[in-house]
Design an enzyme around this catalytic site. Structure first.
Site, PDB file in Angstrom:
ATOM      1  CB  SER A  67      -6.199  -3.897   4.487  1.00  0.00           C
ATOM      2  OG  SER A  67      -6.241  -4.046   3.066  1.00  0.00           O
TER       3      SER A  67
ATOM      4  CB  SER B 253      -9.264  -3.610   1.560  1.00  0.00           C
ATOM      5  OG  SER B 253      -9.415  -4.771   2.328  1.00  0.00           O
TER       6      SER B 253
ATOM      7  CE  LYS C 234      -3.598  -2.305   1.129  1.00  0.00           C
ATOM      8  NZ  LYS C 234      -4.916  -2.933   0.920  1.00  0.00           N
TER       9      LYS C 234
END
Length: 485
Positions: A150, A174, A73
């Protein structure tokens, strides 16, 4: 033969038997990443991955991560590799160090192939607010359904499948909610179990590094490697790390599970409820004790506003350094305040600006008592209620999200129970810092959905134990979008 649709376990066997090489796997993953149509990647680490993989020649039999490709990420620091947090204000930023979690994986000779998209600065739950636009759900070829946020890019890359696992971060849900939307196992471990050194801070009292995998056992492998004390993170735990893999197949008979009636009642999708209840019936046949209990409805309805106040307040403080001088592009101005105003005006989206304005308002001296401190007190009440349940039960078991992945233009009444409770209850794990995992439990019109298990702090071994049993019950191990289609 293509390999990226296999689990870590399966790939390790092939590598050890020299049926495939790390370079073969890296090349395949990079090729798939380049062809990705879901907007999963910020940056493809082709040069770096091929260089690492080409040096791996003799398999390490006792190291299941040797030669395994993975994605990161883009709010997790990578040395000499752009790390933007999918934001304009950090576009072009290149860190000088690796996050601890990345360093540990590199030391185990895993091969990073790219940085993945996210909601801008990890603030958001839809996967639509990053500076590259919406990240699409790999299960929906029409590109109308969300992957969730996210950690949308890591979720999409693992489920596509482009890599067998990816790193994410979880502040409210998330990792775990996107995992439900794209049919993955998504783990948020105990707060402090994994070092946060190198994770861009959003709300540090809630933030946790975690993973997406396609099997529970793969998650256990990763937690074995990445857990432990880190002197670079004073909040990381000194508690010894269990061998999660060796404990995963212990019998589940006698374990106690609580489900929460008010959360179950907030779910309107009958197909999701039926699959969830089926797993409960099957667990009971294995000797697991399952009770439906009550939790105060008003307390559950307060989860989202409490989360919003605390997370926005912490985010406002933690991102104050994104001012066009310390970080971010320099914008002309006659004073420091003018430079900062211009940089932040141009650098942040409207969503981020609104969150910072709200956070600043909540932190103002005249508002702290009514907003920030009130939210903190309510968080403590919620945590006390959760810990009381877990003093009598081993786990809290819930449906992870109200239904399958929504379409990007779908809207909901944000004051109804389905949104306030069914769509936001996973933040309970962040409030209390507890380990929490999402596992796929079904498909509806070829779209996956999952359930979530939460355990007591540092009891990830038990969490994997019950999750492995649920995975066996559903038969949805190694679910991926390519094979479902």
């Amino acid at each position: 033969m293509k390999y990226m649709n296999l689990t870590i376990d399966q790939l390790h066997d092939l590598l050890v038997n020299k049926e495939v090489t790390p370079l073969d796997l890296a090349k395949e993953a990079i090729e798939l990443a380049k062809k990705d149509t879901n907007n999963a990647f910020e940056y493809i680490m082709e040069k770096e991955a091929l260089e690492i993989a080409s040096k791996l020649t003799e398999p390490e039999i006792d190291n299941p991560l040797w030669g395994i490709p993975f994605a990161i990420k883009d709010n997790i620091s990578t040395k000499d590799v752009p790390t933007t947090a999918s934001s304009n204000i950090l576009n072009g930023y290149v860190p000088l160090f690796n996050a601890t979690v990345v360093e540990k994986l590199l030391n185990k000779h895993a091969v990073p192939i790219g940085k993945t998209t996210l909601d801008e600065l990890a603030m958001g739950g839809t996967g639509t607010s990053g500076h590259l636009g919406m990240t699409y759900n790999p299960y929906d070829e029409t590109h109308t359904r969300l992957a969730g946020g996210s950690s949308c890019g890591s979720a999409a890359a693992t489920s596509a499948p482009i890599v067998p696992f990816a790193l994410g971060s979880d502040t409210g849900d998330s990792i775990r909610k996107p995992a439900s939307f794209v049919g993955l196992v998504g783990l948020k471990p105990t707060w402090s179990r994994i070092s946060r050194y190198g994770l861009f801070p959003f709300a540090p009292s809630l933030d946790t590094v975690g993973f997406f995998t396609r099997s529970v056992k793969d998650c256990a492998y990763l937690l074995n490697v990445t857990s432990g004390r880190d002197e670079n993170d004073s909040t990381s735990s000194t508690k010894p790390v269990d061998d999660y893999v060796s404990l995963i197949n212990k019998p589940v008979k006698g374990l106690k599970i609580a489900t929460i009636r008010q959360i179950n009642n907030a779910i309107k999708d009958e197909e999701v409820l039926k699959a969830f209840n089926n797993t409960i019936e099957q667990l009971k046949k294995e000797g697991v004790i399952v009770d439906e209990i009550d939790l105060d409805l008003n307390m559950l309805a307060s989860i989202f506003p409490t989360y919003f106040v605390i997370s926005c307040s912490e985010a406002t403080s933690n991102n104050a350094n994104l001012d066009g001088i310390k970080f971010g592009p320099y914008c002309e101005g006659n004073t420091y305040q003018e430079v900062m105003f211009n940089a932040r005006t141009k650098g942040f989206s409207e969503l981020i600006k609104r969150r910072f304005v709200f956070g600043s308002y909540a932190l103002m001296r005249e508002n702290q008592q009514e907003l920030f401190l009130r939210a903190q007190k309510n968080r403590r009440k919620i945590v006390n209620a959760i810990n009381e349940i877990l003093s009598q039960y081993d786990f809290i078991y819930t449906i992870a999200a109200p239904s399958v992945a929504p379409k990007k233009d779908e809207s909901s009444d944000r004051l109804n129970e389905e949104y306030l409770i069914a769509d936001n209850h996973l933040a309970l794990g962040n409030f209390a810092g507890l380990p929490s995992i999402t596992i796929p439990i079904g498909l509806k019109n070829k779209l996956p959905f999952g359930a979530n298990v939460m355990a007591r702090a540092f009891e990830e071994a038990k969490l994997f134990q019950i999750s492995e049993k649920i995975e066996q019950i559903t038969g949805l191990k190694n679910l991926n979008a390519k094979e479902v289609k």
